[in-house]
Design an enzyme around this catalytic site. Sequence first.
Site, PDB file in Angstrom:
ATOM      1  N   CYS A   2       0.865  -1.169   0.000  1.00 49.66           N
ATOM      2  CA  CYS A   2       0.000   0.000   0.000  1.00 49.66           C
ATOM      3  C   CYS A   2       0.905   1.223   0.000  1.00 49.66           C
ATOM      4  O   CYS A   2       1.552   1.516   1.001  1.00 49.66           O
ATOM      5  CB  CYS A   2      -0.922   0.007   1.221  1.00 49.66           C
ATOM      6  SG  CYS A   2      -1.997   1.467   1.283  1.00 49.66           S
ATOM      7  N   GLU A 114      -3.181   0.949  -6.924  1.00 49.24           N
ATOM      8  CA  GLU A 114      -2.076   0.055  -7.241  1.00 49.24           C
ATOM      9  C   GLU A 114      -1.803   0.141  -8.739  1.00 49.24           C
ATOM     10  O   GLU A 114      -2.716   0.352  -9.534  1.00 49.24           O
ATOM     11  CB  GLU A 114      -2.402  -1.383  -6.827  1.00 49.24           C
ATOM     12  CG  GLU A 114      -1.204  -2.297  -6.778  1.00 49.24           C
ATOM     13  CD  GLU A 114      -0.103  -1.773  -5.866  1.00 49.24           C
ATOM     14  OE1 GLU A 114       0.827  -1.127  -6.400  1.00 49.24           O
ATOM     15  OE2 GLU A 114      -0.185  -1.992  -4.652  1.00 49.24           O
TER      16      GLU A 114
END
Length: 271
Positions: A2, A114
């Site tokens: 993350c 992402e």
Amino acid sequence: MCGRYAASRRPEDLAGIFEIEKWDVEETLAPDYNVAPTKEVYAVLDRPVKDADSPRPVRQLRKLKWGLVPSWAKTPEGGARMINARAETVHEKPSYRRAFTSRRCIIPADGYYEWVTGTTERDLEVEGKKKRPRKQPYFVTPADGSVFAMAGLYEFWRDRTLPDEHPLAWWVTCSVITTEAETTPLAVAPDEGPRALADIHPRMPLMLTPDRWDSWLDPAGTNPDALRDLLAPPPTGLMRAFPVSTAVSNVRNNGPELLKELEGPEEGTLF
């Protein structure tokens, strides 16, 4: 992993979702659609209130800095590199194990970004041609629109170069726990591109479902084995992912337009 996420919910909304008992209006953060390491972020935690009559833990919404600095660190310089802690090893790593048994939090988000490398660019790399890969960003979020409650840790660090009364004498920092990305089909997948989260990246933030919030936040829970059970991945089929503009790749860009779903990957970033 993350490395970037979105957090646009107001503190009043988070207070209702997480049954917050205490939050400081002076610590209100503006909606952030491009949260990056070292930024200040909201975290939910259970902790006694200083100078309160009762020692009981109080559920609080606190403003922390993303990038954990261990209490024993000589300087805070490594915090920017410690934004993630792996669920598989968090109980044994020196930087995280003390926080794991006593200082756990939830970091609320709308979802996380992402990036995947486009097929064309990957082929160029294989051929040995020197071209920087261009990556297509995806936004991953609960399919039902609920809050993305990321499991986190927090830690206190004392800046010994400052006097006790200095407002920056104490740092409170945090880290997001990550786990292996799901290989099962997404609840909602883009028409063109990845069919599972693992197709985007091998890691993902560990999302805690509401039935685990109280146990995770409870500071009385100190048994590492019991805590590790809480790190089990959530049920599959809860998430959706869709392509968003490459504008999110620049941390200076910040606005709700970053969450706009594209019909497909941008040109030059085909999955």
